[in-house]
Design a protein around this motif. Structure first.
Motif, PDB file in Angstrom:
ATOM      1  N   ALA A 148       3.017  -3.445   1.018  1.00 23.74           N
ATOM      2  CA  ALA A 148       3.524  -2.315   1.946  1.00 23.74           C
ATOM      3  C   ALA A 148       2.831  -1.409   2.269  1.00 23.74           C
ATOM      4  O   ALA A 148       2.027  -1.325   0.673  1.00 23.74           O
ATOM      5  N   ASN A 149       2.106   0.002   2.689  1.00 14.68           N
ATOM      6  CA  ASN A 149       1.749   0.575   2.659  1.00 14.68           C
ATOM      7  C   ASN A 149       2.808   1.855   1.768  1.00 14.68           C
ATOM      8  O   ASN A 149       3.589   1.509   0.978  1.00 14.68           O
ATOM      9  N   GLY A 150       1.321   2.380   0.396  1.00 10.12           N
ATOM     10  CA  GLY A 150       1.981   3.025  -1.131  1.00 10.12           C
ATOM     11  C   GLY A 150       2.024   2.009  -2.144  1.00 10.12           C
ATOM     12  O   GLY A 150       2.827   2.479  -2.911  1.00 10.12           O
ATOM     13  N   THR A 190      -4.753  -0.418  -3.097  1.00 13.77           N
ATOM     14  CA  THR A 190      -6.142   0.601  -3.466  1.00 13.77           C
ATOM     15  C   THR A 190      -5.342   1.218  -4.888  1.00 13.77           C
ATOM     16  O   THR A 190      -7.257   1.294  -5.006  1.00 13.77           O
TER      17      THR A 190
END
Length: 155
Positions: free
Chosen positions: A36-38, A42
């Protein structure tokens, strides 16, 4: 093993961003980080490529090994130039006013100038045939799916 990330714990300032991620990449293997995002995808890749400050996450525990050697103290410039390990970030961080082919040529800038890169371009176009069809197209006109995040590992 080509790349090994072991129990990586990373902080941005006082905020813990990674809580012990581990993964391995063998020669010729493709590994995908999904979450998920977060979730830290990255941040994991920034840590591997040794992104320089001030954006850099700080590794507080664990290790990153490339070809069996720790790269935690390796400068980002050496990771790219000497190890041939680079991150092409998501979000179209490409040169939109250049063609696809010009962006690929630019990606070889820090590499040995005596190398004939035609075999590497062919390999990229074999992996991404739609890019070959668009090699003379300005990069800013590509769809989002044509310019996503790739971790490129050189030979």
């Amino acid at each position: 093993m080509l790349l090994s990330v072991e129990n990586l714990k990373v902080k941005y300032g006082n905020i813990q961003a990674l809580h012990g991620i581990s993964f391995h990449v063998n020669e010729g293997e493709i590994v995908t980080l999904i979450g998920a995002n977060g979730a830290g995808k990255t941040t994991s890749l920034y840590s591997v490529t040794r992104l320089p400050p001030p954006e850099a996450p700080r590794v507080v525990e664990g290790d990153i090994k490339f070809r069996g050697e720790s790269i935690l103290k390796t400068q980002a410039s050496s990771v790219v130039k000497d190890l041939k390990l680079a991150l092409v970030p998501e979000g179209r961080h490409i040169f939109g006013n250049l063609t696809v082919m010009e962006n690929l040529i630019l990606a070889t800038y820090a590499r040995d100038k005596d190398i004939d890169f035609s075999a590497e371009y062919k390999r990229i176009f074999d992996l991404f045939p739609r890019l070959e069809e668009r090699k003379n197209q300005r990069s800013e006109s590509l769809s989002g799916g044509s310019s996503r995040c790739w971790l490129l590992v050189g030979h």
